[in-house]
Design a protein around this motif. Sequence first.
Motif, PDB file in Angstrom:
ATOM      1  N   PHE A 146      -1.539  31.195 -18.840  1.00 58.47           N
ATOM      2  CA  PHE A 146      -2.428  31.866 -18.191  1.00 58.47           C
ATOM      3  C   PHE A 146      -2.294  31.627 -16.699  1.00 58.47           C
ATOM      4  O   PHE A 146      -2.351  32.682 -15.800  1.00 58.47           O
ATOM      5  N   ASN A 168       1.041  33.889 -15.725  1.00 60.17           N
ATOM      6  CA  ASN A 168       0.870  35.241 -15.512  1.00 60.17           C
ATOM      7  C   ASN A 168      -0.088  35.677 -14.400  1.00 60.17           C
ATOM      8  O   ASN A 168       0.215  36.702 -13.884  1.00 60.17           O
ATOM      9  N   LEU A 169      -1.106  34.885 -14.405  1.00 59.86           N
ATOM     10  CA  LEU A 169      -1.939  35.331 -13.174  1.00 59.86           C
ATOM     11  C   LEU A 169      -1.154  35.223 -11.774  1.00 59.86           C
ATOM     12  O   LEU A 169      -1.144  35.944 -10.985  1.00 59.86           O
ATOM     13  N   LYS A 190       1.979  35.585 -11.499  1.00 59.02           N
ATOM     14  CA  LYS A 190       3.104  36.737 -11.379  1.00 59.02           C
ATOM     15  C   LYS A 190       2.501  38.039 -11.059  1.00 59.02           C
ATOM     16  O   LYS A 190       3.075  39.047 -10.669  1.00 59.02           O
TER      17      LYS A 190
END
Lengths: 341, 258
Positions: free
Chosen positions: A189, A192-193, A195
């Motif tokens: 989580f 990905n946030l 990125k």
Amino acid sequence: MRWILGRIGLFAVTCAVLLAVNRVVTDNIRVDIVSLLVLCGLYATLAVSLNLINGITGQFSIGHAGFYAVGAYVGGAWTMLMRPALEKSLPILHTGTQIGDHLNLLIALVLGTVCAGLTGLLVGLPSLRLRGDYLAIVTLGFGEVIRIVILNTDAVGGPRGFTPITELVNNHGIPLFWVYGLLVVVVLFSRNLLKSAQGLKFLAVREDEIAADAMGVNTTKVKVTAFVIGSAFAGAAGVLYAHCQTGITPDSFDMNTSIIITTMVVLGGTGSISGSLLAGMVLTALPELLRNDFIKEYRMVIFSTLLVVFMLTRPQGIFGHREIALPRFLRRLGKKGESTP
Amino acid sequence: MSQNGLLSISNVTMRFGGLAAVSDVNIHVAQGELVGLIGPNGAGKTTLFNLMTGVYTPTEGSVSFLSETLNGRKPYEIVRSGMSRTFQNIRLFRELTALENVKVAANMRNETSLLSAVFRTPHLLRNDDEIDNFSRNLLEQMDLADVADTRSGDLPYGLQRRLEIARALATKPKLLLLDEPAAGMNPQEKVQLMDLIRQIRERFSLTILLIEHDMKLVMGICERIYVLEYGKLIAEGKPEEIRKNPKVIAAYLGEEVE
């Protein structure tokens, strides 16, 4: 829709790997080491979730144990108080079967996560108007308020503590699966946030709130979002903690716990996900590993000395703002091997 | 006020306690103009910028942009309506790279949800690609492509100033507010800056309002100038008029004593 299949596949593979590892580990390794591994996983989750608030969004919060407690008690309350009432009409909620146990734990997780997230919203909305030291004091205060409310609530045992059904997790040797499953979720989580272009908003708020505001970032929304997500994950860790330990008391969630989690984030390098992960694991395992006969008398002395040395020699934390990333590591290896870039 | 007025500040007063930092100021900027705002230190120039961008709400009077009043609107809402700014003391996101700085601003109209970021949906990836391309392109146009991946806090001063302008442009503004863009620059850099301001004005069809101390720069590029002293507007006009205005000379050099 191929990407949805891809994501589901990834999910299935992760589950399978975790289940397999869980089986191998629980069958072959001493129980006390397994429970240490569980604690390591939980604290790593707590550190990574606090890192979302402290490191990435730059809002210095030191009341994380409060949300951990909310999750633990809400999860415990489901298993001990609500589930038995519903069991009669919904036989699937019977414990003792694989499906029943997993399902119960999943419901407890959802409830605990949501409640901790809502508490985060309640605490975050007024207090995130403050900055720096002031925010730290308010969050510390709220953490204590939550603990004292629990201490005075008789339904969950008050100071005597509360004992959720530990067999729910331990029967089938499933604690590692859930704990590390949660850790994987939290880490993915956060990663990905960060990125995505969206994640830059959080970093921008950390770097300069006024400039972020002037560049169209709704800073209040960003701060509250980070706070709610961080609290929710702490709640999830709390649920698992409650079901892995033989019992929970309000003392498990005092100021010391909050401070240890904050220490992990700072030591790992504020903003670094891998740093928080590693520091969470090491700082949980270290005091236990120092328990051997030879040095056990001095273990807390050694532990605190190490912390002081670290703060003096590497104040930016182990990783600073950086991450360990496999691709970059491989690239660097490649560069060393051959001279062409 | 002219028909094509973009920004109008009407009878604005800003008091901090008993101090009127800005009192009864009227400024009108039309589409496409390049207007300067000058005045001695502490005259209230930056306060005026803060009033326009929503950092402060005026005690009296109103600011309107594109015929809409801005009173009570938040800075992030105002920048979305097309007014962007730079800061007197550079405020870059120092730990982020030059590219990331621009992306934060380019991200402003990004409608993707947080969940799509977590699941990395194809829609989000496309969207992120667009933002990346747009930002790289902008850096290219601002001659900053070489330093795209440098931590912005490590950039030389002149490039930091330039990056701040690039970041402001990434929000696709109609009106650009520059707060002392030449502060701390050497004469050569100032000349480059003048060229740059002219260029971006053409290329992005901008309206520009700038605060500046450097008279050569202001007189060189501005079409119209407002002069502020002790929070009050003391003069307004073309550069050559301002240069001769006795009040302005008095404000900057002092009056002769009889």
